[in-house]
Design an enzyme around this catalytic site. Structure first.
Site, PDB file in Angstrom:
ATOM      1  N   ASN A  38       0.807  -0.943  -0.169  1.00  0.00           N
ATOM      2  CA  ASN A  38      -0.040  -0.491  -0.407  1.00  0.00           C
ATOM      3  C   ASN A  38       1.027   0.939  -0.060  1.00  0.00           C
ATOM      4  OD1 ASN A  38      -2.232   1.241  -0.115  1.00  0.00           O
ATOM      5  ND2 ASN A  38      -3.214   0.553   2.437  1.00  0.00           N
ATOM      6  N   HIS A 123     -15.137  -5.220  10.473  1.00  0.00           N
ATOM      7  CA  HIS A 123     -14.993  -4.303  10.849  1.00  0.00           C
ATOM      8  C   HIS A 123     -16.051  -3.023  11.232  1.00  0.00           C
ATOM      9  CE1 HIS A 123     -10.813  -3.042   9.432  1.00  0.00           C
ATOM     10  NE2 HIS A 123     -11.250  -3.973   9.794  1.00  0.00           N
ATOM     11  N   ARG A 148     -14.304  -5.978  15.400  1.00  0.00           N
ATOM     12  CA  ARG A 148     -13.146  -5.021  15.418  1.00  0.00           C
ATOM     13  C   ARG A 148     -14.081  -3.660  15.484  1.00  0.00           C
ATOM     14  NH1 ARG A 148      -8.456  -2.461  12.401  1.00  0.00           N
ATOM     15  NH2 ARG A 148      -9.274  -0.913  12.183  1.00  0.00           N
ATOM     16  N   TYR A 160      -8.353   7.168  12.411  1.00  0.00           N
ATOM     17  CA  TYR A 160      -7.474   5.969  12.325  1.00  0.00           C
ATOM     18  C   TYR A 160      -8.722   4.819  12.768  1.00  0.00           C
ATOM     19  CZ  TYR A 160      -6.197   0.952  11.604  1.00  0.00           C
ATOM     20  OH  TYR A 160      -6.591  -0.140  10.982  1.00  0.00           O
ATOM     21  N   ASP A 211      -8.093  -1.957  17.644  1.00  0.00           N
ATOM     22  CA  ASP A 211      -5.772  -1.354  16.495  1.00  0.00           C
ATOM     23  C   ASP A 211      -5.700  -0.059  17.226  1.00  0.00           C
ATOM     24  OD1 ASP A 211      -4.181  -1.100  14.732  1.00  0.00           O
ATOM     25  OD2 ASP A 211      -5.717  -1.756  13.551  1.00  0.00           O
ATOM     26  N   HIS A 213      -3.295   0.789  16.359  1.00  0.00           N
ATOM     27  CA  HIS A 213      -2.259   1.175  15.365  1.00  0.00           C
ATOM     28  C   HIS A 213      -1.394   2.138  15.870  1.00  0.00           C
ATOM     29  CE1 HIS A 213      -2.211   2.212  11.086  1.00  0.00           C
ATOM     30  NE2 HIS A 213      -2.974   1.389  10.521  1.00  0.00           N
ATOM     31  N   GLU A 237      -4.569  -4.545  19.319  1.00  0.00           N
ATOM     32  CA  GLU A 237      -3.816  -4.923  18.117  1.00  0.00           C
ATOM     33  C   GLU A 237      -2.648  -3.830  18.395  1.00  0.00           C
ATOM     34  OE1 GLU A 237      -5.691  -5.340  14.512  1.00  0.00           O
ATOM     35  OE2 GLU A 237      -4.281  -4.428  13.434  1.00  0.00           O
ATOM     36  N   GLU A 263       1.428  -6.686  11.221  1.00  0.00           N
ATOM     37  CA  GLU A 263       0.863  -6.663   9.722  1.00  0.00           C
ATOM     38  C   GLU A 263       1.815  -6.412   8.868  1.00  0.00           C
ATOM     39  OE1 GLU A 263      -2.758  -4.570  10.706  1.00  0.00           O
ATOM     40  OE2 GLU A 263      -1.889  -1.983   9.920  1.00  0.00           O
ATOM     41  N   ARG A 284       0.255 -11.776  13.569  1.00  0.00           N
ATOM     42  CA  ARG A 284      -0.866 -10.466  12.217  1.00  0.00           C
ATOM     43  C   ARG A 284      -0.341 -11.100  11.062  1.00  0.00           C
ATOM     44  NH1 ARG A 284      -4.806  -8.575  11.720  1.00  0.00           N
ATOM     45  NH2 ARG A 284      -4.758  -6.861  10.739  1.00  0.00           N
ATOM     46  N   HIS A 313      -3.392 -10.511   8.560  1.00  0.00           N
ATOM     47  CA  HIS A 313      -4.169  -9.024   8.220  1.00  0.00           C
ATOM     48  C   HIS A 313      -4.549  -9.413   7.588  1.00  0.00           C
ATOM     49  CE1 HIS A 313      -2.477  -4.981   6.930  1.00  0.00           C
ATOM     50  NE2 HIS A 313      -3.268  -5.052   6.994  1.00  0.00           N
ATOM     51  N   ASP A 317      -5.806  -2.764   1.596  1.00  0.00           N
ATOM     52  CA  ASP A 317      -4.637  -3.420   0.458  1.00  0.00           C
ATOM     53  C   ASP A 317      -4.412  -4.818   0.042  1.00  0.00           C
ATOM     54  OD1 ASP A 317      -4.409  -2.329   3.608  1.00  0.00           O
ATOM     55  OD2 ASP A 317      -2.746  -2.444   3.289  1.00  0.00           O
ATOM     56  N   GLU A 340      -8.903 -11.605   9.503  1.00  0.00           N
ATOM     57  CA  GLU A 340      -9.107 -10.113   9.226  1.00  0.00           C
ATOM     58  C   GLU A 340     -10.307 -10.220   8.336  1.00  0.00           C
ATOM     59  OE1 GLU A 340      -6.953  -7.089   9.487  1.00  0.00           O
ATOM     60  OE2 GLU A 340      -8.021  -4.976   9.236  1.00  0.00           O
ATOM     61  N   TRP A 403       1.243   6.755  12.210  1.00  0.00           N
ATOM     62  CA  TRP A 403      -0.816   6.729  11.930  1.00  0.00           C
ATOM     63  C   TRP A 403      -0.400   5.790  11.723  1.00  0.00           C
ATOM     64  CZ3 TRP A 403      -1.989   3.449   7.617  1.00  0.00           C
ATOM     65  CH2 TRP A 403      -3.459   3.457   8.024  1.00  0.00           C
TER      66      TRP A 403
HETATM   67  C1  GCO Z   1      -5.540  -3.505  10.193  1.00  0.00           C
HETATM   68  C2  GCO Z   1      -4.729  -2.974   9.154  1.00  0.00           C
HETATM   69  C3  GCO Z   1      -4.585  -1.439   8.412  1.00  0.00           C
HETATM   70  C4  GCO Z   1      -3.995  -0.883   7.541  1.00  0.00           C
HETATM   71  C5  GCO Z   1      -3.343  -0.911   6.386  1.00  0.00           C
HETATM   72  C6  GCO Z   1      -1.849  -0.303   6.063  1.00  0.00           C
HETATM   73  O1  GCO Z   1      -5.352  -3.982  11.003  1.00  0.00           O
HETATM   74  O2  GCO Z   1      -6.263  -3.852   8.869  1.00  0.00           O
HETATM   75  O3  GCO Z   1      -3.969  -2.064  11.011  1.00  0.00           O
HETATM   76  O4  GCO Z   1      -6.011  -0.471   8.105  1.00  0.00           O
HETATM   77  O5  GCO Z   1      -3.620   0.480   8.255  1.00  0.00           O
HETATM   78  O6  GCO Z   1      -3.841  -1.979   5.671  1.00  0.00           O
HETATM   79  O7  GCO Z   1      -1.964  -0.514   4.679  1.00  0.00           O
HETATM   80 MG    MG Z   2      -4.188  -2.729  12.509  1.00  0.00          MG
END
Ligand code: GCO
Ligand code: MG
Length: 403
Positions: A38, A123, A148, A160, A211, A213, A237, A263, A284, A313, A317, A340, A403
């Site tokens: 991505n 999600h 989630r 996010y 998550d 993140h 996560e 991930e 993940r 994951h 993407d 996921e 991020w």
């Molecule tokens: C998730 C991930 C995604 C990522 C994304 C980045 O848990 O699914 O954190 O949201 O941010 O796949 O390319």
């Molecule tokens: Mg994630």
């Protein structure tokens, strides 16, 4: 000998960018592999076109392990997301070919099904707690057993995991990175409230996930894990950035909330200490970014020795080609945890016809030989690449953050 006669890279953007490798043997068997990274898609496309494909032509497609080692050890430069996504694409396509030649779905070649199907999590997100829970209730009504939860943070314009469209969250949203604003203290207040409200409305018969993140320090993560304990989350996560694997030891000292990570990992070496010291509960890593089926199985076998389960994951993407591969892996691996499932748009599904299907909160890869997924090359050609970046994140004072 099953000679590799041709290999080509297809970059397409049916709503978002995907990079796909197609390998063909001299007797016309075709395999596909996902190579999407991505926001850095063309780097992998070039790595494949300029450096990998020339080495593939003429090799025996059956020698998956040897080709994996050739691309990994043989490059001298090891690991990294670009390299490992390229190797993953080759590996996935070769497993697809082997399945087709055998006339068996890939999971049969991986030892057969260890379970009936693959539990997935959907999600649910919304600007407010109420919005998020309404979406989660809808997922529950659709049969999801795991959901989630991500909600907006009061006082922050965006964050996010929260999209304008409640069902599809697509973070790579602009041709230059969007800038988000972050406040840890504001965030830490809202998440426990979200989980309390979720248990009130959704009950206790559903797994709830969250998550972070990569946004907390270990001690902040310890605090959040502790605050969430009464609501029994399935996992927390990416609580902290995992560059320093020691960080997880500190989180572990403070909470029994299960931890998921990985991930953005590309090899078993990213997770060695985390697994060996049992600092996490779910790993993940997934097919496309962690060197394909071959390497992901190695990670899972290692994790199994330390009671760590898989939780691949599966954001949008990761193309349907990766999703199909992940499902064969999930169905076969003994220490499967959860998968996921973020669902692709109709446009994407049309470009990648597939045999996997959803029922009762679970996916099944189907029984078509190989992966059971393909790319419609003519349709793909109608969607040219469009540069798109993931956002960046800044603290309220302007400091660049994770991020
Ligand atoms: C998730 C991930 C995604 C990522 C994304 C980045 O848990 O699914 O954190 O949201 O941010 O796949 O390319
Ligand atoms: Mg994630």
């Amino acid at each position: 000998m099953l000679k590799i006669a041709d290999a080509r890279v297809i970059v397409t953007c049916p709503g978002r960018n995907f990079v796909t490798l197609v390998i063909e043997t001299s007797d016309g068997v075709r395999g596909v592999g996902d190579a999407t990274l991505n926001g850095r898609e063309l780097a992998v496309a070039s790595y494949l076109n300029d450096h990998v494909i020339p080495c593939l032509i003429g090799r025996d497609a059956h020698r998956i392990e040897d080709i994996w080692q050739y691309l990994y050890r043989g490059a001298y430069w090891r690991r990294g997301p670009v390299t490992m996504s390229a190797i993953a694409a080759v590996d996935t396509a070769l497993w697809d070919i082997k399945g087709k030649v055998a006339g068996l779905p890939l999971y049969q070649l991986l030892g057969g099904a260890s379970r009936e199907n693959v539990m997935v999590y959907g999600h649910a997100n919304g600007v407010s707690i109420e919005d998020t829970i309404a979406v989660a209730a809808d997922y529950q009504a659709q049969g999801y057993k795991a959901i989630r939860l991500q909600c907006g943070v009061p006082g922050l314009p965006s964050t996010y995991g929260v999209s304008k469209d409640k069902y599809f969250y697509e973070p790579a949203d602009a041709d230059l990175p969007t800038e988000n604003v972050w406040s840890t203290s504001k965030y830490l207040r809202v998440v426990p409230e979200l989980f309390a409200a979720a248990r009130d409305t959704l009950g206790w018969d559903v797994h709830l996930l969250h998550d972070v993140h990569h946004r907390l320090t270990p001690i902040e993560a310890g605090r959040l894990g502790k605050d969430l304990e009464p609501y029994r989350p399935f996992w927390m996560e990416d609580a902290v950035v995992a560059d320093n694997q020691d960080s997880f030891r500190l989180i572990r000292q403070h909470t029994t909330t299960p931890l998921a990570v990985g991930e953005i990992f590309n090899s078993v070496w990213d997770a060695k200490q985390l697994i060996q010291e049992q600092l996490v509960d779910y790993i993940r890593a997934t097919v496309v970014h962690a060197g394909g089926i071959t390497h992901l199985r190695r990670i899972a076998s290692f994790a199994d020795m330390y009671n760590v389960r898989t939780g691949c994951h599966g954001a949008t993407d990761l193309s349907p080609v990766c999703m199909a591969a992940a499902l064969h892996f999930d169905l076969s691996v003994p220490n499967f945890g959860i998968q996921e499932y973020m669902r692709h748009t109709e446009e994407t599904d049309a470009v990648f016809p597939h045999s996997y299907s959803f029922a009762d909160g679970a996916l099944h890869p189907g029984d078509a030989p190989g992966l059971g997924v393909d790319i419609d090359e003519q349709l793909a050609a109608k969607y040219p690449y469009k540069r798109a970046y993931l956002p960046v994140n800044r603290l309220e004072d302007g400091t660049l953050f994770n991020w």
